[in-house]
Design a protein around this motif. Structure first.
Motif, PDB file in Angstrom:
ATOM      1  N   LEU A  49      21.020 -28.538   9.555  1.00  0.00           N
ATOM      2  CA  LEU A  49      22.158 -29.368   9.152  1.00  0.00           C
ATOM      3  C   LEU A  49      23.089 -28.613   8.214  1.00  0.00           C
ATOM      4  N   GLN A  50      22.518 -27.824   7.311  1.00  0.00           N
ATOM      5  CA  GLN A  50      23.338 -27.028   6.400  1.00  0.00           C
ATOM      6  C   GLN A  50      24.145 -25.980   7.151  1.00  0.00           C
ATOM      7  N   GLU A  51      23.608 -25.521   8.265  1.00  0.00           N
ATOM      8  CA  GLU A  51      24.310 -24.537   9.089  1.00  0.00           C
ATOM      9  C   GLU A  51      25.282 -25.194  10.059  1.00  0.00           C
ATOM     10  N   GLY A  52      25.286 -26.521  10.100  1.00  0.00           N
ATOM     11  CA  GLY A  52      26.172 -27.239  11.016  1.00  0.00           C
ATOM     12  C   GLY A  52      25.669 -27.280  12.452  1.00  0.00           C
ATOM     13  N   ILE A  55      18.449 -31.983  15.693  1.00  0.00           N
ATOM     14  CA  ILE A  55      17.852 -33.082  16.465  1.00  0.00           C
ATOM     15  C   ILE A  55      16.575 -32.599  17.148  1.00  0.00           C
ATOM     16  N   LYS A  56      16.628 -31.403  17.749  1.00  0.00           N
ATOM     17  CA  LYS A  56      15.434 -30.839  18.396  1.00  0.00           C
ATOM     18  C   LYS A  56      14.306 -30.662  17.385  1.00  0.00           C
ATOM     19  N   ALA A  57      14.632 -30.120  16.221  1.00  0.00           N
ATOM     20  CA  ALA A  57      13.617 -29.902  15.189  1.00  0.00           C
ATOM     21  C   ALA A  57      13.044 -31.233  14.705  1.00  0.00           C
ATOM     22  N   TYR A  58      13.893 -32.236  14.581  1.00  0.00           N
ATOM     23  CA  TYR A  58      13.435 -33.567  14.164  1.00  0.00           C
ATOM     24  C   TYR A  58      12.459 -34.125  15.189  1.00  0.00           C
ATOM     25  N   ARG A  59      12.814 -34.009  16.468  1.00  0.00           N
ATOM     26  CA  ARG A  59      11.926 -34.509  17.536  1.00  0.00           C
ATOM     27  C   ARG A  59      10.587 -33.789  17.523  1.00  0.00           C
ATOM     28  N   GLU A  63      21.904 -38.186  12.348  1.00  0.00           N
ATOM     29  CA  GLU A  63      23.258 -38.599  11.967  1.00  0.00           C
ATOM     30  C   GLU A  63      23.256 -39.341  10.636  1.00  0.00           C
ATOM     31  N   ARG A  64      22.184 -40.089  10.352  1.00  0.00           N
ATOM     32  CA  ARG A  64      22.095 -40.756   9.051  1.00  0.00           C
ATOM     33  C   ARG A  64      21.929 -39.746   7.921  1.00  0.00           C
ATOM     34  N   MET A  65      21.372 -38.575   8.261  1.00  0.00           N
ATOM     35  CA  MET A  65      21.148 -37.537   7.245  1.00  0.00           C
ATOM     36  C   MET A  65      22.418 -36.770   6.916  1.00  0.00           C
ATOM     37  N   LEU A 117      14.697 -36.271   4.418  1.00  0.00           N
ATOM     38  CA  LEU A 117      15.204 -34.932   4.697  1.00  0.00           C
ATOM     39  C   LEU A 117      14.387 -33.876   3.952  1.00  0.00           C
ATOM     40  N   ALA A 118      13.908 -34.205   2.747  1.00  0.00           N
ATOM     41  CA  ALA A 118      13.103 -33.249   1.976  1.00  0.00           C
ATOM     42  C   ALA A 118      11.797 -32.922   2.693  1.00  0.00           C
ATOM     43  N   ASP A 119      11.316 -33.855   3.520  1.00  0.00           N
ATOM     44  CA  ASP A 119      10.074 -33.631   4.254  1.00  0.00           C
ATOM     45  C   ASP A 119      10.274 -32.783   5.504  1.00  0.00           C
ATOM     46  N   LEU A 120      11.524 -32.494   5.851  1.00  0.00           N
ATOM     47  CA  LEU A 120      11.841 -31.775   7.084  1.00  0.00           C
ATOM     48  C   LEU A 120      12.732 -30.563   6.772  1.00  0.00           C
ATOM     49  N   PRO A 121      12.153 -29.495   6.219  1.00  0.00           N
ATOM     50  CA  PRO A 121      12.979 -28.353   5.802  1.00  0.00           C
ATOM     51  C   PRO A 121      13.731 -27.694   6.953  1.00  0.00           C
ATOM     52  N   GLU A 122      13.135 -27.655   8.138  1.00  0.00           N
ATOM     53  CA  GLU A 122      13.817 -27.012   9.267  1.00  0.00           C
ATOM     54  C   GLU A 122      15.052 -27.815   9.675  1.00  0.00           C
ATOM     55  N   VAL A 123      14.918 -29.136   9.673  1.00  0.00           N
ATOM     56  CA  VAL A 123      16.056 -29.999   9.998  1.00  0.00           C
ATOM     57  C   VAL A 123      17.144 -29.802   8.952  1.00  0.00           C
ATOM     58  N   ARG A 124      16.763 -29.764   7.680  1.00  0.00           N
ATOM     59  CA  ARG A 124      17.734 -29.577   6.591  1.00  0.00           C
ATOM     60  C   ARG A 124      18.479 -28.255   6.769  1.00  0.00           C
ATOM     61  N   LYS A 125      17.729 -27.204   7.146  1.00  0.00           N
ATOM     62  CA  LYS A 125      18.350 -25.883   7.327  1.00  0.00           C
ATOM     63  C   LYS A 125      19.408 -25.928   8.433  1.00  0.00           C
TER      64      LYS A 125
END
Length: 100
Positions: free
Chosen positions: A69-72, A78-82, A97-99, A59-67
């Motif tokens: 997820l924090q916003e719900g 998922i789109k950002a992860y892809r 979902e694991r994150m 998750l630390a390697d994916l700041p956009e995904v983390r952002k």
């Protein structure tokens, strides 16, 4: 008898035998590698060392995904992860979902 046809048959047979031998060698190496991975996992577990899977970005390697997820915003995460990893939809969904 046409020697060209005979030569082609012999060539095809030789290639098939070579491919078969190569497949057996690869299968043998894959089994050996799997046994080595099991042993290394057991050693790491015994020593209490947590080993991250390099195939799974953290998750630390994916700041956009983390952002997201924090916003719900799971779908945007998922789109950002892809986009970041090139993963397929199911793999990205499972990873996000694991994150959570």
């Amino acid at each position: 008898m046409d020697y060209t046809l005979l030569a082609m048959v012999v060539l095809v047979a030789a290639v098939a035998l070579g491919a078969s031998a190569n497949d057996r060698r690869v299968n043998r190496l894959e089994r050996r590698l799997a046994r080595m991975e099991l042993k290394l996992d057991a050693i790491a577990g015994h020593l209490g060392v947590a080993v991250a899977d390099p195939a799974q970005p953290q998750l630390a390697d994916l700041p956009e995904v983390r952002k997201y997820l924090q916003e719900g915003k799971k779908i945007q995460a998922i789109k950002a992860y892809r986009e970041s990893t090139g993963a397929g939809l199911k793999d990205a969904k499972d990873a996000v979902e694991r994150m959570l």
